[in-house]
Design a protein around this motif. Sequence first.
Motif, PDB file in Angstrom:
ATOM      1  N   ASP A  79     -22.742  27.827  96.181  1.00 43.53           N
ATOM      2  CA  ASP A  79     -24.031  28.036  96.737  1.00 43.53           C
ATOM      3  C   ASP A  79     -24.865  28.952  96.153  1.00 43.53           C
ATOM      4  N   TRP A  80     -26.184  29.101  96.511  1.00 43.61           N
ATOM      5  CA  TRP A  80     -27.156  30.004  95.835  1.00 43.61           C
ATOM      6  C   TRP A  80     -27.938  30.394  96.659  1.00 43.61           C
ATOM      7  N   TYR A  81     -28.470  31.853  96.615  1.00 47.27           N
ATOM      8  CA  TYR A  81     -29.495  32.679  97.338  1.00 47.27           C
ATOM      9  C   TYR A  81     -30.666  32.561  96.530  1.00 47.27           C
ATOM     10  N   THR A  82     -31.734  32.572  97.170  1.00 47.79           N
ATOM     11  CA  THR A  82     -33.044  32.853  96.122  1.00 47.79           C
ATOM     12  C   THR A  82     -33.378  34.375  96.397  1.00 47.79           C
ATOM     13  N   LYS A  83     -32.826  35.078  97.447  1.00 49.02           N
ATOM     14  CA  LYS A  83     -32.894  36.423  97.461  1.00 49.02           C
ATOM     15  C   LYS A  83     -31.981  37.175  96.382  1.00 49.02           C
ATOM     16  N   SER A  84     -32.556  38.188  96.035  1.00 43.20           N
ATOM     17  CA  SER A  84     -31.847  39.047  95.008  1.00 43.20           C
ATOM     18  C   SER A  84     -30.348  39.635  95.739  1.00 43.20           C
ATOM     19  N   HIS A  85     -29.561  39.863  94.889  1.00 38.43           N
ATOM     20  CA  HIS A  85     -28.237  40.345  95.328  1.00 38.43           C
ATOM     21  C   HIS A  85     -28.396  41.757  96.012  1.00 38.43           C
ATOM     22  N   LYS A  86     -29.448  42.525  95.398  1.00 39.40           N
ATOM     23  CA  LYS A  86     -29.751  43.790  96.184  1.00 39.40           C
ATOM     24  C   LYS A  86     -30.407  43.801  97.621  1.00 39.40           C
ATOM     25  N   THR A  87     -31.115  42.572  97.676  1.00 40.68           N
ATOM     26  CA  THR A  87     -31.620  42.442  99.120  1.00 40.68           C
ATOM     27  C   THR A  87     -30.431  42.013  99.948  1.00 40.68           C
ATOM     28  N   LEU A  88     -29.642  41.265  99.455  1.00 38.44           N
ATOM     29  CA  LEU A  88     -28.575  40.784 100.329  1.00 38.44           C
ATOM     30  C   LEU A  88     -27.564  41.910 100.732  1.00 38.44           C
ATOM     31  N   GLN A  89     -27.146  42.820  99.774  1.00 30.33           N
ATOM     32  CA  GLN A  89     -26.541  43.853  99.789  1.00 30.33           C
ATOM     33  C   GLN A  89     -27.205  44.951 101.044  1.00 30.33           C
ATOM     34  N   GLY A  90     -28.621  44.932 101.015  1.00 28.43           N
ATOM     35  CA  GLY A  90     -29.354  45.627 102.080  1.00 28.43           C
ATOM     36  C   GLY A  90     -29.044  45.216 103.381  1.00 28.43           C
ATOM     37  N   PHE A  91     -28.865  43.753 103.383  1.00 29.43           N
ATOM     38  CA  PHE A  91     -28.802  43.036 104.850  1.00 29.43           C
ATOM     39  C   PHE A  91     -27.486  43.687 105.379  1.00 29.43           C
ATOM     40  N   LEU A  92     -26.399  43.516 104.468  1.00 29.66           N
ATOM     41  CA  LEU A  92     -25.073  43.943 104.961  1.00 29.66           C
ATOM     42  C   LEU A  92     -24.983  45.431 105.169  1.00 29.66           C
ATOM     43  N   ASP A  93     -25.579  46.148 104.463  1.00 35.44           N
ATOM     44  CA  ASP A  93     -25.599  47.537 104.776  1.00 35.44           C
ATOM     45  C   ASP A  93     -26.232  48.015 106.127  1.00 35.44           C
ATOM     46  N   SER A  94     -26.864  47.127 106.359  1.00 32.30           N
ATOM     47  CA  SER A  94     -27.875  47.574 107.620  1.00 32.30           C
ATOM     48  C   SER A  94     -27.218  46.714 108.886  1.00 32.30           C
ATOM     49  N   GLY A  95     -26.184  46.120 108.582  1.00 32.68           N
ATOM     50  CA  GLY A  95     -25.406  45.436 109.934  1.00 32.68           C
ATOM     51  C   GLY A  95     -25.630  44.209 109.975  1.00 32.68           C
ATOM     52  N   ARG A  96     -26.468  43.511 109.059  1.00 29.61           N
ATOM     53  CA  ARG A  96     -26.770  42.048 109.310  1.00 29.61           C
ATOM     54  C   ARG A  96     -25.735  41.231 108.339  1.00 29.61           C
ATOM     55  N   SER A  97     -25.933  40.132 108.640  1.00 26.38           N
ATOM     56  CA  SER A  97     -25.289  39.121 107.898  1.00 26.38           C
ATOM     57  C   SER A  97     -26.202  38.507 106.726  1.00 26.38           C
ATOM     58  N   ILE A  98     -25.700  38.002 105.568  1.00 27.57           N
ATOM     59  CA  ILE A  98     -26.539  37.517 104.670  1.00 27.57           C
ATOM     60  C   ILE A  98     -26.931  35.914 105.015  1.00 27.57           C
ATOM     61  N   GLY A  99     -26.644  35.269 105.763  1.00 29.07           N
ATOM     62  CA  GLY A  99     -27.021  34.369 106.507  1.00 29.07           C
ATOM     63  C   GLY A  99     -26.454  32.995 105.419  1.00 29.07           C
ATOM     64  N   ARG A 100     -27.275  32.046 105.591  1.00 27.55           N
ATOM     65  CA  ARG A 100     -26.970  30.752 105.081  1.00 27.55           C
ATOM     66  C   ARG A 100     -27.253  30.779 103.616  1.00 27.55           C
ATOM     67  N   PRO A 101     -26.714  30.180 102.680  1.00 24.02           N
ATOM     68  CA  PRO A 101     -27.467  29.998 101.200  1.00 24.02           C
ATOM     69  C   PRO A 101     -28.682  29.219 101.443  1.00 24.02           C
ATOM     70  N   ASP A 102     -29.369  29.208 100.143  1.00 24.04           N
ATOM     71  CA  ASP A 102     -30.726  28.449 100.297  1.00 24.04           C
ATOM     72  C   ASP A 102     -30.481  27.045  99.423  1.00 24.04           C
ATOM     73  N   GLY A 103     -29.341  27.030  98.793  1.00 28.17           N
ATOM     74  CA  GLY A 103     -29.085  25.573  98.238  1.00 28.17           C
ATOM     75  C   GLY A 103     -27.550  25.722  97.426  1.00 28.17           C
ATOM     76  N   VAL A 104     -27.228  24.835  96.582  1.00 31.21           N
ATOM     77  CA  VAL A 104     -26.181  24.596  95.894  1.00 31.21           C
ATOM     78  C   VAL A 104     -26.681  24.430  94.219  1.00 31.21           C
ATOM     79  N   VAL A 105     -25.870  24.780  93.404  1.00 30.74           N
ATOM     80  CA  VAL A 105     -26.424  24.686  91.857  1.00 30.74           C
ATOM     81  C   VAL A 105     -25.254  24.031  91.151  1.00 30.74           C
ATOM     82  N   ILE A 106     -25.211  23.370  90.326  1.00 31.99           N
ATOM     83  CA  ILE A 106     -24.410  22.771  89.202  1.00 31.99           C
ATOM     84  C   ILE A 106     -24.757  23.337  87.699  1.00 31.99           C
ATOM     85  N   ASN A 107     -23.873  24.209  87.236  1.00 29.70           N
ATOM     86  CA  ASN A 107     -24.290  24.792  85.945  1.00 29.70           C
ATOM     87  C   ASN A 107     -25.700  25.713  86.157  1.00 29.70           C
ATOM     88  N   GLY A 108     -25.958  26.080  87.241  1.00 30.65           N
ATOM     89  CA  GLY A 108     -27.430  26.796  87.147  1.00 30.65           C
ATOM     90  C   GLY A 108     -28.480  26.015  87.540  1.00 30.65           C
TER      91      GLY A 108
END
Length: 548
Positions: free
Chosen positions: A164-193
């Motif tokens: 699965d793949w997120y279009t948000k950066s990993h730092k943004t996703l970490q910010g969600f978790l650090d603030s008590g939120r979930s990262i939610g659903r992915p934006d899509g799925v990739v095969i070899n990127g």
Amino acid sequence: MARALVSVLMLCILAATVIAEDPYVYYTWNVTYGSISPLGVPQQALLINNQFPGPEINCSSNNNIVVNVFNNIDEPLLFNWHGIQLRKNSWQDGTPGTMCPIQPGTNFTYKFQVKDQIGTYFYFPTIGLQRAAGGSGGFRVFSRLLIPVPYPDPEDEYWFIIGDWYTKSHKTLQGFLDSGRSIGRPDGVVINGLNAKGDGSDKAMYTMKAGKTYKLRICNTGTKDSLNFRIQGHSLTLVETEGSHTVQNVYDSLDVHVGQCFTALITADQEPKDYIAVASTRFTKYDLTAKAILSYEGSTTPPAAELPPAPVGWAWSLNQFRSFRWNLTASAARPNPQGSYHYGQINITRTIKLLNSVSREGGKLRYAINGVSHADPDTPLKLAEYYGVGSKVFEYNLISDNPTDLSKITVAPNVLNATFRDFIEIIFENHEKSIQSYNLDGYSFFLVAMEPGKWDPSKRQNYNLLDAVSRHTVQVFPKSWSAIMLTFDNAGMWNMRSENGENRYLGQQMYFSVLSPGKSLRDEYNLPITQQICGFLKDLPVPAPVYT
């Protein structure tokens, strides 16, 4: 005189044999950020030598691997060799509990041996949610030439790194978790990127010759979701998973849970045109799909628009797991310890039950194992233990083998002592509504059972004690349990973690400390002279060797 010369010659040959090392394979990685568009939206990703997926590590059983990593991103970095059993060498495991991070602008050289292993694996960055930004790639280990594999040589081999793949950066996703939120659903799925449109406008990812058989190496390196992998009009013959040759059953599709790898054969025996390989989410309320084009040589016919359907429900996936069997007649490297394929005849000396739980107390989301949510200290656990100052960094055995009260969660380093060479049973019991997936570094284990409900000792009568597959990743279905058996014969500090990136980041992981009472180099290596020292140990002198 002739006899004396022959004796001397034989001694020389023997000496050369004793001191000869297995071959070395060298890699240099330049890790940077770069812009890619896996879902059609430009975004920053973690690249190795300007690639995602990263460059393949390609070797044979017992090869020595040397990887020189240059960190040119703006944060610390480590890599884990997912599924590679680093015998006696947790120093190179690439987790924050065993190693100091590679700081920005510096480099570090990993050196380890793929001892007695074959199969399909991958590597990934372990710090934070960096894996959600890329940085992963394939790691394949071939049998030595003198050891036959239980199928003819394929025409070629093709990687399918899915996730699965997120279009948000990993730092943004970490910010969600650090603030008590979930990262939610992915934006899509990739095969070899990538994700093909499947409308005839895409270039083929791979090309096949009619009548030939190909080996597919399939790994789910994603952050959250189990995926189903299938190919239009073609069946998959499973031949290996996570280092073990399997009984060669044929499947229309394979459920690949997060962190798992499969090796399958496909024969190009259909009408010579284009076909679509599909990876789609499982066990979710959302339906995300990635596509890639497999083309027959000379094809000018686009693929059919209709995709093969995915299976429904997790009972189907449970039944597929039950069909996996170890190929006990195959000639190949055996997962350690050698001879442990007679695991059903070994007495269990300890049973550890591991329960996952979640807390949102005070608006702070945390995940835990047996009531302890792991937090990495500034000083790596293994380093502190080696220096003899482990008590200043962590406390052993905060969790019990049979937890009863999970109403509260303690945030602390989670380290459990294990007795060297004990044969143990671990029960993963999942009381949550979501599927779980766990990996144990440094070991292969026998996944002997998986059932709905709660575990009790009477469930042992349902164990597969003959030909359970030796592997290193285990899925645990909702409101279900899974049982594994293994010998703690690999001394070191070994990470056991949730393969769900969100859960892992927020504490659903732990370490097993396996100490050799004999203090022998036959059991564990001393601190390498190239190892980095950090935390409060940084300016202390290196202690005398612990093992002799």
